[in-house]
Write an enzyme that holds these catalytic residues in place. Sequence first.
Site, PDB file in Angstrom:
ATOM      1  N   CYS A   2       0.499  -1.379   0.594  1.00  0.00           N
ATOM      2  CA  CYS A   2       0.052   0.005   0.279  1.00  0.00           C
ATOM      3  C   CYS A   2       1.268   1.261   0.241  1.00  0.00           C
ATOM      4  CB  CYS A   2      -0.809   0.268   1.507  1.00  0.00           C
ATOM      5  SG  CYS A   2      -1.667  -1.779   1.306  1.00  0.00           S
ATOM      6  N   ARG A  27       1.925   1.184  -6.136  1.00  0.00           N
ATOM      7  CA  ARG A  27       2.572   0.003  -5.637  1.00  0.00           C
ATOM      8  C   ARG A  27       1.063  -0.150  -5.441  1.00  0.00           C
ATOM      9  NH1 ARG A  27       6.532   2.063  -1.666  1.00  0.00           N
ATOM     10  NH2 ARG A  27       5.341   0.255  -0.056  1.00  0.00           N
ATOM     11  N   TRP A  75      -3.415  -2.029  -1.556  1.00  0.00           N
ATOM     12  CA  TRP A  75      -3.503  -3.551  -2.065  1.00  0.00           C
ATOM     13  C   TRP A  75      -3.810  -4.287  -1.711  1.00  0.00           C
ATOM     14  CZ3 TRP A  75      -1.511  -7.703  -1.819  1.00  0.00           C
ATOM     15  CH2 TRP A  75      -0.669  -8.629  -3.642  1.00  0.00           C
ATOM     16  N   ASN A  99       0.116  -0.532   6.257  1.00  0.00           N
ATOM     17  CA  ASN A  99       0.130  -0.547   5.055  1.00  0.00           C
ATOM     18  C   ASN A  99       1.163  -2.117   5.513  1.00  0.00           C
ATOM     19  OD1 ASN A  99       2.398  -1.594   3.208  1.00  0.00           O
ATOM     20  ND2 ASN A  99       3.501  -0.163   3.242  1.00  0.00           N
ATOM     21  N   GLY A 100       0.327  -4.085   4.833  1.00  0.00           N
ATOM     22  CA  GLY A 100       1.710  -5.119   6.045  1.00  0.00           C
ATOM     23  C   GLY A 100       0.309  -5.524   6.461  1.00  0.00           C
ATOM     24  N   GLU A 489      11.831 -13.364 -18.916  1.00  0.00           N
ATOM     25  CA  GLU A 489      11.849 -12.434 -18.057  1.00  0.00           C
ATOM     26  C   GLU A 489      10.510 -11.867 -19.489  1.00  0.00           C
ATOM     27  OE1 GLU A 489      11.816 -10.465 -16.217  1.00  0.00           O
ATOM     28  OE2 GLU A 489      11.528  -8.318 -16.992  1.00  0.00           O
ATOM     29  N   LYS A 493       7.008 -10.896 -18.811  1.00  0.00           N
ATOM     30  CA  LYS A 493       6.863  -9.313 -19.009  1.00  0.00           C
ATOM     31  C   LYS A 493       5.227  -9.674 -19.946  1.00  0.00           C
ATOM     32  CE  LYS A 493       8.060  -7.191 -17.039  1.00  0.00           C
ATOM     33  NZ  LYS A 493       9.779  -7.200 -16.256  1.00  0.00           N
ATOM     34  N   GLU A 496       2.013 -10.182 -16.995  1.00  0.00           N
ATOM     35  CA  GLU A 496       1.913  -9.297 -16.407  1.00  0.00           C
ATOM     36  C   GLU A 496       1.464  -7.763 -17.181  1.00  0.00           C
ATOM     37  OE1 GLU A 496       6.972  -7.979 -15.375  1.00  0.00           O
ATOM     38  OE2 GLU A 496       5.258  -7.619 -13.469  1.00  0.00           O
ATOM     39  N   HIS A 512      11.127 -31.395 -24.671  1.00  0.00           N
ATOM     40  CA  HIS A 512      10.693 -33.011 -23.089  1.00  0.00           C
ATOM     41  C   HIS A 512       9.032 -32.596 -23.478  1.00  0.00           C
ATOM     42  CE1 HIS A 512      14.426 -33.950 -23.580  1.00  0.00           C
ATOM     43  NE2 HIS A 512      15.089 -32.559 -24.001  1.00  0.00           N
ATOM     44  N   LYS A 617       3.538  -2.519  -7.446  1.00  0.00           N
ATOM     45  CA  LYS A 617       5.357  -2.506  -7.294  1.00  0.00           C
ATOM     46  C   LYS A 617       6.088  -3.082  -6.151  1.00  0.00           C
ATOM     47  CE  LYS A 617       8.670  -0.581 -10.210  1.00  0.00           C
ATOM     48  NZ  LYS A 617       8.887  -1.478 -11.336  1.00  0.00           N
TER      49      LYS A 617
HETATM   50  C1  AGP Z   1       8.297  -7.212 -12.287  1.00  0.00           C
HETATM   51  O1  AGP Z   1       7.936  -7.138 -13.710  1.00  0.00           O
HETATM   52  C2  AGP Z   1       6.866  -7.728 -11.249  1.00  0.00           C
HETATM   53  N1  AGP Z   1       6.607  -6.555 -11.114  1.00  0.00           N
HETATM   54  C3  AGP Z   1       7.880  -8.283 -10.420  1.00  0.00           C
HETATM   55  O2  AGP Z   1       7.866  -9.943 -10.713  1.00  0.00           O
HETATM   56  C4  AGP Z   1       9.418  -7.923  -9.118  1.00  0.00           C
HETATM   57  O3  AGP Z   1      10.247  -8.312 -10.052  1.00  0.00           O
HETATM   58  C5  AGP Z   1       9.161  -8.871  -8.260  1.00  0.00           C
HETATM   59  O4  AGP Z   1       7.919  -8.473  -6.867  1.00  0.00           O
HETATM   60  C6  AGP Z   1      10.675  -8.275  -7.284  1.00  0.00           C
HETATM   61  O5  AGP Z   1      10.343  -7.133  -7.187  1.00  0.00           O
HETATM   62  P1  AGP Z   1      11.828  -6.255  -6.644  1.00  0.00           P
HETATM   63  O6  AGP Z   1      12.775  -6.266  -7.850  1.00  0.00           O
HETATM   64  O7  AGP Z   1      11.185  -5.320  -5.916  1.00  0.00           O
HETATM   65  O8  AGP Z   1      12.548  -7.056  -4.882  1.00  0.00           O
END
Ligand code: AGP
Length: 622
Positions: A2, A27, A75, A99-100, A489, A493, A496, A512, A617
Amino acid sequence: MCGVVGYVGRRPVLDILVKGLKRLEYRGYDSAGVAYFDSDKLKVEKSEGKLVNVEKLLAGIAPKGLQLGIGHTRWATHGKPTTQNAHPHRTGHVVLVHNGIIENYLEIKADLKKKGYEPASETDSELFGFLVLDKMKSGKKLVESVRESFKLLHGFCSVVVMSEQEPGKFVAVRNGTPLVAAVDPQGGAFLASDAQALLEYTKEMIFLEDGDVLVGDESGIHISTLASTKDAGRKAVTLNWSADKMDKQGFEHYMLKEIMEQPMTMVDTLNSLLDRARTDPFPLAEQPGVEVLRSAKEFILAACGTSWHASLLGKYWLERWGGVPANIEYSSELRYRDPVLRAGAVLIGTSQSGETADTLAIIKEMRKRGVPTVSITNVRGSTISRESNYGFFTSAGPEFSVAATKSFLAQALVFFLWAGHLGLRRSKDIASQVQVIFDQLIKLPHLLESMLKPDGVMVRACEEAAKKFQNAKGFFFIGRGYSFPIALEGALKLKEVAYVHSEGYAAGELKHGPIAMIDKEMVTIVLVPQDSLYEKTVSNLQELKARGSKIIGIGNAGDEKVKKDCDVWIPIPVKSADKDFDESLYPFLLVPAVQLFSYYMAKLKGTDVDQPRNLAKSVTVE
Ligand code: AGP
């Protein structure tokens, strides 16, 4: 996860809260709200959905008297993303944001119910307000009540609380989730879960530590701890991020802007880590931690998501150039395992945000077990950078798109620099190879820049590929060697930001099992630069094509042989005739292509590119 903002002083509080929350909306963004004082009366406005809904509620409101308020973007963890569950939560004269996670919330709820309190929301957060209210009812002051109530909580979280009975201040506590404070040069105090929310007012930030209790009032900031009411002696650090880096600067989305910024990210990260005044290649600027890297007998690389992919590249480079074994681990798994730790092992925790709960936990655990810990983060003052023995920083600048792009490149670059540095010390032969690579490395920002021209052939090809295959059933990204982490990666992406099913595979693994899924509605993105595994990757491409898969190829400019077998060809700016280009550098040129392809797919699908659904984020819960 959050976002939290607070302000007390003479500037218009609602402007500061809304602007700050906008900076933090990346976030968490399923609901938002603010609480503020208007002539010593507490008011709350909140709504489900995005911050814009709260902005509408605040239109035309100009609170009188001392400007004081707190705000939140959520969040959701406990309870759905509804207005009722949105923060701030008001309980009598007490209002709070959180937050948490409060792990023992069921226990606390049961106790409160016994005392006759009836929470209105489904959240764990709201309960904290009742705890504070209860203490204040017995005659305790706000700070004391917050301190005592916080001690009853299990789990990691931070809270910010105000009370109508004690106007003029907010009280905050941090334990495990970030809080940063700053003195308002015009008088007063700022508070936020992330420095980005405050950068336009000041660069002097105080990063709170776990157990810190902060009071913000017109006179500034007062920090004590949960254990003691004495001044905790926290010092401000100066951030080198500029506020202008935080705007979209004409780009439609932050994601696109941040992809395009990668040439500068590379330059900034090289400049910050290398001592360019020296003539040897890979001259790591002397800083605490370099010696630990040099003497490591083994690396344990722990991270999550995109940072894990950067660490996987790190493994390949550290092993090839450094000659040091490197084991790659998901932080969320390693923290609950009982790994065999050999003498000389060094843990490297990589995290863009520097706040990821799992990576933080493994760093703390390894420290406890006597393993030296080194971090790579993009945020100075972040928890991970402080909890590790030695913190290294990427210089990617603020990254707003939830999907990490430039921070990945910067993390990978840090590993590359370390590996090259270690290589120099291994043997004459490796040192001379490393010298050649270094000369190529420092030219890469120019190559990247040429490749990322908005109307250039690579960018256009990525867009064309997205248009052509926007309705495909699914995607595989495949690559071998250094291209494999980029395949992973790319698939992440695409999932996501475009919400399209995609998987990353080592090209040799597809046969496989997953090859059974291939038909003419599937697309395979083949990362096929002319490296030592090129012929093998080309064979994999042929196997897929023979089974009907559509092919997007990403490889060297002028590679006509492979291009003719692809439905779309995305060229990187290393000519196929250039046999001297070192293969270990290809990932830096391949990754923008998979990022851009995902970006254009997301645009075509009409998703919320910068704030994809269900993500955040900074993942500060397990
Ligand atoms: C990346 O596009 C993602 N949002 C996610 O996988 C991110 O890399 C992961 O949560 C780790 O975050 P950090 O690098 O802030 O530790």
